[in-house]
Enzyme design. Structure first.
Site, PDB file in Angstrom:
ATOM      1  N   SER A 174     -34.788 -67.152  53.072  1.00  0.00           N
ATOM      2  CA  SER A 174     -33.593 -67.507  52.305  1.00  0.00           C
ATOM      3  C   SER A 174     -32.610 -68.399  53.055  1.00  0.00           C
ATOM      4  O   SER A 174     -31.868 -69.157  52.441  1.00  0.00           O
ATOM      5  CB  SER A 174     -32.883 -66.243  51.840  1.00  0.00           C
ATOM      6  OG  SER A 174     -32.591 -65.417  52.944  1.00  0.00           O
ATOM      7  N   HIS A 202     -36.844 -66.409  46.312  1.00  0.00           N
ATOM      8  CA  HIS A 202     -36.562 -67.857  46.253  1.00  0.00           C
ATOM      9  C   HIS A 202     -37.782 -68.703  45.878  1.00  0.00           C
ATOM     10  O   HIS A 202     -37.653 -69.912  45.707  1.00  0.00           O
ATOM     11  CB  HIS A 202     -35.991 -68.333  47.596  1.00  0.00           C
ATOM     12  CG  HIS A 202     -34.690 -67.680  47.912  1.00  0.00           C
ATOM     13  ND1 HIS A 202     -33.480 -68.153  47.469  1.00  0.00           N
ATOM     14  CD2 HIS A 202     -34.414 -66.532  48.594  1.00  0.00           C
ATOM     15  CE1 HIS A 202     -32.511 -67.351  47.878  1.00  0.00           C
ATOM     16  NE2 HIS A 202     -33.056 -66.350  48.570  1.00  0.00           N
ATOM     17  N   LYS A 233     -31.976 -65.894  40.709  1.00  0.00           N
ATOM     18  CA  LYS A 233     -31.945 -67.198  41.382  1.00  0.00           C
ATOM     19  C   LYS A 233     -32.462 -68.268  40.409  1.00  0.00           C
ATOM     20  O   LYS A 233     -31.723 -68.656  39.528  1.00  0.00           O
ATOM     21  CB  LYS A 233     -32.697 -67.083  42.699  1.00  0.00           C
ATOM     22  CG  LYS A 233     -32.092 -65.882  43.492  1.00  0.00           C
ATOM     23  CD  LYS A 233     -32.283 -65.914  44.920  1.00  0.00           C
ATOM     24  CE  LYS A 233     -31.888 -64.593  45.570  1.00  0.00           C
ATOM     25  NZ  LYS A 233     -30.453 -64.289  45.570  1.00  0.00           N
TER      26      LYS A 233
HETATM   27  C1  LIG Z   1     -34.905 -63.061  50.022  1.00  0.00           C
HETATM   28  C2  LIG Z   1     -33.982 -62.282  49.143  1.00  0.00           C
HETATM   29  N1  LIG Z   1     -34.378 -61.091  48.692  1.00  0.00           N
HETATM   30  C3  LIG Z   1     -33.602 -60.355  47.886  1.00  0.00           C
HETATM   31  C4  LIG Z   1     -32.357 -60.776  47.506  1.00  0.00           C
HETATM   32  C5  LIG Z   1     -31.518 -59.921  46.630  1.00  0.00           C
HETATM   33  O1  LIG Z   1     -31.622 -60.343  45.304  1.00  0.00           O
HETATM   34  P1  LIG Z   1     -30.410 -60.110  44.280  1.00  0.00           P
HETATM   35  O2  LIG Z   1     -29.364 -61.132  44.609  1.00  0.00           O
HETATM   36  O3  LIG Z   1     -31.041 -60.283  42.948  1.00  0.00           O
HETATM   37  O4  LIG Z   1     -29.914 -58.721  44.521  1.00  0.00           O
HETATM   38  C6  LIG Z   1     -31.892 -62.022  47.943  1.00  0.00           C
HETATM   39  C7  LIG Z   1     -30.551 -62.503  47.543  1.00  0.00           C
HETATM   40  O5  LIG Z   1     -29.851 -63.169  48.207  1.00  0.00           O
HETATM   41  C8  LIG Z   1     -32.727 -62.788  48.792  1.00  0.00           C
HETATM   42  O6  LIG Z   1     -32.306 -63.975  49.265  1.00  0.00           O
END
Ligand SMILES: Cc1ncc(COP(=O)(O)O)c(C=O)c1O
Length: 379
Positions: A174, A202, A233
């Protein structure tokens, strides 16, 4: 406990955080407290958060079913739209089933403890997202952190495990935008008889010719692969999910605590998710082509500024070094009408602070030109 003093310490280290209230839609152009900015800080990669069809689906569901879901999924909170969305997510990921959670974070902190016991050996990439780290902290297995995307190190760690391994990795990382070497990872995990838990927050909607994510990008399908994703996202909404075989999904439905003990997503959020998936099916190729062109354009411009850039995903870390420098660069960008927040600890190490630039299909080449001009001035 003196929180005033602790706050002061955070302030002195440049780590006090503030929120920036947006008073517009989440587009390429946003307004924050009445001031216009070009937004390079959102994960709304395909621009679906503000799309008409998505809004209309949510509005219609509010009219038909109201807003709140009233209870957790195992009580009266499951609406038929949850089940429809789960079936469509399973179709997207080409799995037998899928299970929705209130968010991607909730999916990770619920699924990882449910999938492991004292005998599970958890192997986790050192750059995994905080929600994976937190899920692993709640799990009972023994944990080994392996160097980032290092398949040899992963294979060596797997070879030492007698018990089944649970390998945990982001698909697209991310904060760096690079992609996990999925093909090699799957081969290694299959050989060991373990499970690969892939957080494709992502990658979903962005990678692969049909937007199925990192697995489609590499042409990988495996019974050892369990895929996590989020609607927050590229799908422009809210809600996390796990996609996999019927049995593992049924097991999570009975054991994942963030599924069991948290109120279900509102039906309008599910309706919006379904509408976003319909757009992905219909127009995803066109939106990804547009995004891809912008990513290449930005990468060339960043390289011209002497920066390293990979257009594989819409996430571009612009390294700024220390906390102080990063906060200054971010403030100077803001002064020039560019919104790109400083990414600091605990998200990244103190010496690896960065402006995380993310592109969406809604950006125009002129927005990228402006970003490059301003970066050239402030870096
Ligand atoms: C790699 C990754 N996993 C999980 C999440 C969490 O997802 P959510 O924003 O839907 O809670 C994010 C959010 O930033 C993320 O970047």
């Amino acid at each position: 406990m003196d929180f005033g003093k602790r706050l002061q310490e955070l302030e002195e280290r440049g780590l006090r955080r503030e929120t920036w209230p947006v008073d517009s839609c989440q587009g390429a152009l946003i307004s924050i407290q009445g001031r216009p900015f070009i937004n390079f800080a959102s994960n709304n990669y395909l621009g679906l958060a503000q799309r008409g069809e998505v809004r209309e689906a949510a509005e219609q569901a509010i009219r038909d079913f109201g807003w709140g879901s009233g209870a957790s999924r195992l009580m009266s909170g499951t609406h038929r739209l949850h089940e429809e969305l789960e079936a469509r997510l399973a179709t997207l990921k080409r799995t037998e089933a899928a299970l929705l959670f209130p968010s991607g974070y909730a999916a990770n902190v619920g699924a990882l403890p449910a999938l492991s016991d004292e005998r599970t050996r958890i192997l986790s990439d050192e750059l995994n997202h905080a929600s994976l780290i937190d899920g692993i902290r709640l799990a009972r297995g023994e944990v080994t952190i392996y160097p980032h995307a290092d398949t040899e190190a992963l294979e060596a760690a797997l070879a030492q495990q007698e018990d089944k391994a649970l390998v945990v990795s982001d698909g697209v990382f991310s904060m760096d935008g690079d992609v996990a070497p999925l093909r090699e990872m799957v081969t290694a995990v299959e050989r060991q008889g373990g499970v690969l838990y892939l957080d494709d927050a992502h990658g979903t909607g962005v990678l692969g010719t049909e937007g199925r994510g990192t697995s489609e990008h590499f042409g990988v399908s495996s019974a050892s692969l369990l895929q996590m994703g989020t609607l927050s996202k590229a799908l422009g909404g809210i809600g996390g999910f796990i996609a996999g075989d019927r049995d593992v999904i049924a097991y999570l439905r009975s054991r994942a605590r963030s599924f069991i003990f948290s109120t279900a997503l509102p039906a309008p959020a599910c309706a919006a998710g379904i509408a976003a998936l319909e757009i992905l099916e219909r127009e995803g190729g066109h939106l990804r082509d547009r995004l891809d062109r912008l990513c290449r354009y930005l990468a060339v411009g960043l390289e011209r500024l002497g920066l390293v850039a990979d257009p594989m995903t819409p996430i571009f870390p612009v390294h700024a070094g220390s906390v102080e420098r990063c906060v200054r660069v971010s403030a100077e960008l803001r002064n020039q009408g560019i919104f790109g927040p400083a990414i600091r600890p605990p998200t990244v190490p103190a010496e690896a602070c960065r402006i995380r630039i993310s592109l969406t299909a809604d950006h125009e080449a002129s927005h990228v030109d402006r970003l490059l001009d301003v970066l050239g001035m402030v870096l």
